[in-house]
Write a protein that holds these residues in place. Structure first.
Motif, PDB file in Angstrom:
ATOM      1  N   PHE A 166       3.988  28.180  30.660  1.00 30.77           N
ATOM      2  CA  PHE A 166       3.587  28.518  29.005  1.00 30.77           C
ATOM      3  C   PHE A 166       4.891  29.410  27.999  1.00 30.77           C
ATOM      4  O   PHE A 166       5.428  29.742  29.060  1.00 30.77           O
ATOM      5  N   SER A 167       5.077  28.752  27.356  1.00 26.39           N
ATOM      6  CA  SER A 167       6.961  28.595  26.035  1.00 26.39           C
ATOM      7  C   SER A 167       6.374  29.476  25.343  1.00 26.39           C
ATOM      8  O   SER A 167       5.601  30.314  24.950  1.00 26.39           O
ATOM      9  N   ILE A 168       7.852  29.946  24.729  1.00 28.30           N
ATOM     10  CA  ILE A 168       8.152  30.750  23.679  1.00 28.30           C
ATOM     11  C   ILE A 168       6.999  30.260  22.439  1.00 28.30           C
ATOM     12  O   ILE A 168       6.515  30.545  21.221  1.00 28.30           O
ATOM     13  N   ASN A 169       7.534  28.927  22.160  1.00 25.32           N
ATOM     14  CA  ASN A 169       7.208  27.835  21.432  1.00 25.32           C
ATOM     15  C   ASN A 169       4.941  28.314  21.426  1.00 25.32           C
ATOM     16  O   ASN A 169       4.485  28.322  20.555  1.00 25.32           O
ATOM     17  N   THR A 170       4.536  27.374  22.782  1.00 18.94           N
ATOM     18  CA  THR A 170       2.934  27.906  23.014  1.00 18.94           C
ATOM     19  C   THR A 170       3.045  29.394  22.173  1.00 18.94           C
ATOM     20  O   THR A 170       1.309  29.421  21.655  1.00 18.94           O
ATOM     21  N   ILE A 171       3.602  30.267  22.999  1.00 17.10           N
ATOM     22  CA  ILE A 171       2.206  31.517  22.762  1.00 17.10           C
ATOM     23  C   ILE A 171       3.056  32.261  21.299  1.00 17.10           C
ATOM     24  O   ILE A 171       1.810  32.454  20.771  1.00 17.10           O
ATOM     25  N   ALA A 172       4.052  31.774  21.190  1.00 13.54           N
ATOM     26  CA  ALA A 172       4.172  31.847  19.375  1.00 13.54           C
ATOM     27  C   ALA A 172       2.775  31.603  18.899  1.00 13.54           C
ATOM     28  O   ALA A 172       2.615  32.045  17.179  1.00 13.54           O
ATOM     29  N   GLN A 173       3.522  29.952  18.891  1.00 14.25           N
ATOM     30  CA  GLN A 173       1.713  29.021  17.457  1.00 14.25           C
ATOM     31  C   GLN A 173       0.885  29.817  18.391  1.00 14.25           C
ATOM     32  O   GLN A 173      -0.064  30.055  17.047  1.00 14.25           O
ATOM     33  N   TRP A 174      -0.218  30.207  18.869  1.00 11.49           N
ATOM     34  CA  TRP A 174      -1.268  30.878  19.878  1.00 11.49           C
ATOM     35  C   TRP A 174      -1.688  31.893  18.612  1.00 11.49           C
ATOM     36  O   TRP A 174      -2.188  31.944  17.612  1.00 11.49           O
ATOM     37  N   LEU A 175      -0.537  32.840  18.679  1.00  9.28           N
ATOM     38  CA  LEU A 175      -0.411  34.214  17.419  1.00  9.28           C
ATOM     39  C   LEU A 175      -0.956  34.322  16.264  1.00  9.28           C
ATOM     40  O   LEU A 175      -1.430  34.874  15.768  1.00  9.28           O
ATOM     41  N   LYS A 176       0.039  32.773  16.199  1.00  8.98           N
ATOM     42  CA  LYS A 176       0.688  32.454  14.323  1.00  8.98           C
ATOM     43  C   LYS A 176      -1.405  32.844  14.297  1.00  8.98           C
ATOM     44  O   LYS A 176      -1.598  32.618  13.411  1.00  8.98           O
ATOM     45  N   ASP A 177      -1.698  31.395  15.109  1.00  6.64           N
ATOM     46  CA  ASP A 177      -3.254  30.598  14.657  1.00  6.64           C
ATOM     47  C   ASP A 177      -4.434  32.013  14.922  1.00  6.64           C
ATOM     48  O   ASP A 177      -4.806  32.109  14.118  1.00  6.64           O
ATOM     49  N   LEU A 218       0.768  31.257  37.605  1.00  8.83           N
ATOM     50  CA  LEU A 218       1.560  30.744  36.019  1.00  8.83           C
ATOM     51  C   LEU A 218       2.527  31.639  36.102  1.00  8.83           C
ATOM     52  O   LEU A 218       2.641  32.434  36.536  1.00  8.83           O
ATOM     53  N   ILE A 219       3.881  30.697  34.893  1.00 13.51           N
ATOM     54  CA  ILE A 219       4.797  31.472  34.484  1.00 13.51           C
ATOM     55  C   ILE A 219       5.128  31.336  32.677  1.00 13.51           C
ATOM     56  O   ILE A 219       4.515  30.425  32.397  1.00 13.51           O
ATOM     57  N   SER A 220       4.933  32.205  32.472  1.00 10.13           N
ATOM     58  CA  SER A 220       4.967  32.630  30.860  1.00 10.13           C
ATOM     59  C   SER A 220       5.972  32.960  30.589  1.00 10.13           C
ATOM     60  O   SER A 220       6.906  33.946  30.945  1.00 10.13           O
ATOM     61  N   GLU A 221       6.667  32.823  29.735  1.00 12.94           N
ATOM     62  CA  GLU A 221       7.355  33.673  27.988  1.00 12.94           C
ATOM     63  C   GLU A 221       7.126  35.096  28.389  1.00 12.94           C
ATOM     64  O   GLU A 221       5.480  35.534  28.075  1.00 12.94           O
ATOM     65  N   MET A 222       7.916  36.210  28.287  1.00  7.11           N
ATOM     66  CA  MET A 222       7.412  37.427  28.400  1.00  7.11           C
ATOM     67  C   MET A 222       8.123  38.549  27.245  1.00  7.11           C
ATOM     68  O   MET A 222       8.000  38.962  26.972  1.00  7.11           O
ATOM     69  N   THR A 223       9.009  37.280  26.378  1.00  2.00           N
ATOM     70  CA  THR A 223       9.513  38.208  25.148  1.00  2.00           C
ATOM     71  C   THR A 223       8.722  38.864  24.256  1.00  2.00           C
ATOM     72  O   THR A 223       8.566  40.005  24.146  1.00  2.00           O
TER      73      THR A 223
END
Length: 338
Positions: free
Chosen positions: A4-15, A100-105
């Protein structure tokens, strides 16, 4: 291994919208804190440098092992870099295989805010409406959204020594339904507040809150201190508060209570959630959640993310081939034989 990249997490939280996401995360955290004895726990492994700190934060139960890599470099913003960034890994404890490995910023900001809101359930008055926010850096908007889901109709009075950070905070929340009001000093922001959040980054022994600023019934959420020698409250202020921490061995090293010691602590957060100790018991008490961030919170949000992925509620960027797929698990050399 799901990635899970930063872009995917950011987009999901936004949506999804943070107002919709936080209640579920807070409940998920509460469920994990409630089963505190099930976890293998340790203080984070920290390596300190003149410019900051780099840490590994492990936590595990019988099913999953999780860890997070995270830094803290307060001078980074002046270099155009983040003060705090991280990534996390979740593995299957039965096989040791990574899941899994994910961004965590972003996820660290979310879990920190969710933990603060969870602590407020037990330490703040239920009728709290006015919230003071001291420090409007990277954490500020997240804790604002988290608290607003718990205290409907609350208003935020905010202050930072950096005018640009204050403008950023105002602009980011301008289109939201949360009423936010700038203050010209810490004292002005705190005046009349029910809940006070401190989220500053400077690595020094600060005394943000003076004793004369304290008022009966206040709840303080100290989110900005997590290394030896870095505090936001003086010992005189701490002595007037009922103090709750996440994990006492870690808090003694890098929390506000490094100024006082273990006898100053009323409880660990899990004890309030499990009901073995009481949080706020009178409307007049002054309470403090001395938060430094603990690895169980990272475990919790990583397992939350994994369950979302299992249910098809979020899609990973890709599946990484980290572990060899062997017809004969004893023939590792076969991978390079050809």
């Amino acid at each position: 291994m799901l990635f899970f990249s930063i872009n995917t997490i950011a987009q999901w939280l936004k949506d999804q919208g943070l107002a919709n996401v936080f209640p579920g995360i807070i409940d998920h955290l509460a469920a994990d804190f409630r089963r505190w004895p099930d976890f293998h726990k340790s203080a984070r492994h920290a390596t300190y440098y003149p410019d900051g700190v780099i840490e590994l934060m492990p936590c595990a139960d019988q099913n999953y092992y999780a860890f997070k890599y995270v830094n803290g470099h307060p001078n980074n913003p002046a270099l155009g870099k983040l003060n705090v960034l991280g990534f996390g890994v979740l593995t299957d404890a039965h096989t040791g295989y990574p899941l899994l490995i994910s961004e965590m910023t972003l996820l660290t900001a979310v879990r920190t805010a969710a933990t603060a809101a969870l602590a407020a359930r037990y330490l703040a008055r239920q009728d709290s409406q006015r919230i003071a926010l001291i420090g409007t850096g990277a954490q500020a908007e997240f804790v604002t959204w988290a608290l607003s889901t718990q205290y409907q109709g609350c208003q935020i009075h905010y202050y930072d020594t950096d005018p640009q950070a204050m403008r950023k905070y105002h602009d980011n929340l301008a289109a939201s339904s949360i009423p936010v009001f700038p203050a010209d000093s810490i004292a002005a922001a705190i005046h009349g507040a029910d809940i006070i959040v401190t989220a500053t980054a400077a690595k020094c022994r600060a005394d943000l809150i003076q004793s004369l600023m304290l008022s009966p019934g206040q709840c303080y959420l100290g989110l900005g201190g997590d290394c030896p020698g870095k505090t936001e409250f003086s010992s005189e202020v701490l002595q007037q508060c009922k103090i709750v921490v996440e994990y006492l061995p870690q808090s003694l090293v890098e929390g506000e209570i490094q100024n006082l010691g273990p006898d100053s602590v009323h409880a660990e957060l899990w004890e309030l959630i499990a009901g073995t100790k009481k949080g706020r018991t009178t409307p007049e008490e002054i309470t403090l959640f001395d938060s430094v961030g603990f690895a169980l919170e990272d475990y919790s949000i990583l397992t939350w993310l994994y369950k979302l992925a299992e249910n098809g509620d979020i899609c990973p960027d890709s599946v990484l081939a980290i572990v060899p797929d062997l017809a004969d698990p004893k023939d590792l050399y076969g991978l390079v034989k050809a």
